[in-house]
Motif scaffolding. Structure first.
Motif, short mmCIF file in Angstrom:
data_model
loop_
_atom_site.label_atom_id
_atom_site.label_comp_id
_atom_site.label_asym_id
_atom_site.label_seq_id
_atom_site.Cartn_x
_atom_site.Cartn_y
_atom_site.Cartn_z
N LEU A 56 0.91 -1.28 -0.03
CA LEU A 56 -0.06 0.13 -0.10
C LEU A 56 0.80 1.37 -0.12
O LEU A 56 0.66 2.39 -0.72
N GLU A 57 1.90 1.33 0.75
CA GLU A 57 2.75 2.34 0.82
C GLU A 57 3.59 2.53 -0.45
O GLU A 57 3.75 3.67 -0.87
N VAL A 58 3.95 1.54 -1.06
CA VAL A 58 4.75 1.37 -2.20
C VAL A 58 3.74 2.28 -3.39
O VAL A 58 4.16 3.18 -4.10
N GLN A 59 2.45 1.68 -3.47
CA GLN A 59 1.43 2.41 -4.38
C GLN A 59 1.14 3.97 -3.96
O GLN A 59 1.08 4.51 -4.97
N ARG A 60 1.15 4.08 -2.81
CA ARG A 60 0.89 5.69 -2.54
C ARG A 60 2.03 6.46 -2.93
O ARG A 60 1.82 7.60 -3.40
N LEU A 61 3.33 6.10 -2.90
CA LEU A 61 4.52 6.58 -3.37
C LEU A 61 4.64 6.87 -4.63
O LEU A 61 5.53 7.47 -5.25
N GLY A 62 3.74 6.01 -5.38
CA GLY A 62 4.16 5.91 -6.98
C GLY A 62 5.01 5.01 -7.32
O GLY A 62 5.49 5.01 -8.62
N THR A 81 5.42 -2.71 -10.42
CA THR A 81 6.88 -3.00 -10.12
C THR A 81 7.78 -2.82 -8.85
O THR A 81 8.44 -3.60 -8.61
N GLY A 82 7.40 -1.80 -8.34
CA GLY A 82 7.91 -1.64 -6.83
C GLY A 82 7.51 -2.56 -6.04
O GLY A 82 8.37 -2.99 -5.31
N PRO A 137 10.72 3.38 7.94
CA PRO A 137 9.42 3.98 7.20
C PRO A 137 8.64 4.97 8.35
O PRO A 137 8.42 6.08 7.78
N ALA A 138 8.81 4.62 9.49
CA ALA A 138 8.12 5.75 10.53
C ALA A 138 9.34 6.94 10.53
O ALA A 138 8.62 8.10 10.68
N VAL A 139 10.46 6.84 10.52
CA VAL A 139 11.36 7.90 10.51
C VAL A 139 11.30 9.06 9.26
O VAL A 139 11.15 10.02 9.37
N MET A 140 11.20 8.34 8.05
CA MET A 140 10.80 8.87 7.02
C MET A 140 9.50 9.42 6.52
O MET A 140 9.22 9.85 5.45
N ALA A 141 8.48 9.03 7.37
CA ALA A 141 7.11 9.09 6.94
C ALA A 141 6.61 10.63 6.42
O ALA A 141 5.78 10.76 5.84
N ALA A 144 12.14 7.91 -1.54
CA ALA A 144 11.10 7.46 -0.79
C ALA A 144 10.77 6.15 -0.72
O ALA A 144 10.39 5.72 0.38
N LEU A 145 11.33 5.52 -1.56
CA LEU A 145 11.04 3.82 -1.58
C LEU A 145 12.39 3.28 -0.57
O LEU A 145 12.28 2.05 -0.20
N VAL A 146 13.49 4.15 -0.53
CA VAL A 146 14.75 3.38 0.28
C VAL A 146 14.26 2.82 1.62
O VAL A 146 14.56 1.67 1.98
N PRO A 147 13.43 3.46 2.46
CA PRO A 147 12.98 3.07 3.65
C PRO A 147 12.37 1.89 3.62
O PRO A 147 12.19 0.88 4.36
N LEU A 148 11.48 1.68 2.53
CA LEU A 148 10.75 0.57 2.33
C LEU A 148 11.50 -0.63 1.97
O LEU A 148 11.39 -1.74 2.33
#
Length: 414
Positions: free
Chosen positions: A236-242, A246-247, A294-298, A307-311
């Motif tokens: 869900l977070e990957v989709q939110r971040l675009g 693929t991600g 992800p919490a730190v970078m939220a 933005a995908l690096v924390p994930l």
């Protein structure tokens, strides 16, 4: 991979077959299941609620029947249950490809779920019995094959989709048919110690009344809720971040490749230094820590790539924590069960884990919705991290109170 192959060759043929069997099970399952919802929508023309019904019944029939499947394995033998489970999944997957009738699709879903409830505890119990003192090493290699099936399944499935969804279903069914025959030819007829079995309810009372085991299972529930975030919160977070599909697939590939490449070495390193309880608790702690990036970078507004690096970091740490804990966890369950009720204990453990996944998904999904609407984007990740660390503390406490019945560290040679 050289270490994994060396370990694999060191086991007897029944253990090798069980490990290959798990790769085949996951290959067949993940060839089909990622694409089933889309087929039910576009191919079968089902409404969204009926798709949810079919998928929900598949999961319910598997999770709800684990205890019964484990008990049948103890009483009738591991081999018959593994064979019956694979045979039923052959039928279920073939039905998915050959019909668009809702009643038959429901039958396919229930049969497919029941199949997993039959062969899952039986296969693990059989592996534990055959491996003896080498349970930890056997489950480490088992997880490599498990991850290999997860990695290859969607790739094979998407390649076969060009020939139609029916082809995917029949190919997956054929894999389970071959597995059924292989089990019949090669697996020994293994079950718990001979003798008169007490009533089933007596066995269940013993399992539910085993305070050490139930305490361990309760402490581990959070780990399954955390692991399942690979299929809920992270996508869900990957989709939110675009990042798109693929991600999401990239995260799955990273997790599977790390498991294939690292499981045996990680287990050997942990076995040489820690007790089972220490390995499990530290693995759980790492799973909790995984949700801190992800919490730190939220609340930072970064370009999609950054933005995908924390994930990615979360995926790596979550997978590593699972690699540390899993083989020791499986061996501990078998040792707690004793000789006669290994299947029952695995079945009950899987049932409780399924409840944990359901509760974790409901809570995580609700938290994600609330966080997005309130602007508190870090809250779900922090609560997931807290759940992992609390679970680690609970296991550590059980270990210090000597609640794990084990004979000491089990060396894993590489």
């Amino acid at each position: 991979m050289r270490d994994t192959l060396r370990q694999f060759r060191s086991f007897d043929r029944p253990i090798q077959l069980l490990q290959i069997n798990q790769a085949g099970i996951n290959l067949g399952f993940y060839m089909l299941m990622p694409y089933l919802a889309q087929h039910l929508s576009t191919g079968a023309g089902l409404a969204a609620w009926t798709i949810g019904l079919v998928l929900g019944l598949r999961n319910l029939s598997q999770q709800g029947m684990f205890l019964i499947g484990g008990t049948l394995a103890d009483r009738l033998g591991y081999k018959p249950m593994i064979m019956l489970g694979c045979a039923l999944r052959t039928v279920g997957f073939a039905l998915f490809g050959l019909t668009t009738s809702l009643p038959l699709l429901i039958v396919a879903a229930v049969v497919t779920g029941l199949a997993g409830a039959l062969f899952n505890p039986a296969a693990r119990a059989c592996l534990a019995c055959e491996a003896g003192e080498r349970k930890v090493a056997a489950f480490a290699v088992f997880n490599v094959f498990y991850q290999g099936g997860i990695l290859l399944g969607p790739l094979v499935g998407i390649a076969l989709l060009n020939a139609g969804f029916t082809t995917v279903c029949l190919a997956a069914a054929a894999i389970f048919a071959v597995l059924t025959v292989l089990q019949g030819l090669c697996l020994p007829a293994r079950r718990g110690p001979a003798g008169e079995h007490p009533p089933v309810l007596t066995d269940w009372r013993r399992a539910f009344g085993d305070r050490a085991f139930v305490s361990f299972a309760a402490a581990m529930i959070a780990s399954y809720a955390l692991s399942f975030q690979m299929y809920l919160a992270l996508p869900l977070e990957v989709q939110r971040l675009g990042g798109g599909e693929t991600g999401v697939m990239a995260l799955y590939a990273i997790s599977a490749l790390l498991g294939i490449a690292g499981q045996v070495r990680v287990t050997a390193w942990c076995s040489a230094r820690w007790s089972r309880g220490q390995a499990i608790s530290r693995g759980l702690a790492l799973m909790g820590v995984a949700f801190l990036p992800p919490a730190v970078m939220a609340h930072l507004h970064l370009p999609v790539g950054w933005a995908l690096v924390p994930l990615v970091a979360c995926t790596l740490l979550l997978t590593m924590g699972t690699l540390i804990a899993f083989p020791f966890e499986m061996a501990t369950i078998a040792d707690m069960a004793g000789d006669r009720l290994i299947g029952t204990y695995y079945g009950l453990y899987n049932l409780l884990s399924g409840i944990g996944i359901l509760a974790g998904n409901l809570l995580a999904g609700a938290l994600v919705d609330v966080a997005r609407s309130s602007g508190l984007a870090a809250v779900p990740w922090l609560l997931l991290a807290g759940a992992g660390l609390a679970s680690a503390a609970a296991v550590m406490r059980l270990d210090r109170r000597n609640r794990f019945r084990e004979s000491g560290q089990v060396a894993v040679t590489t």
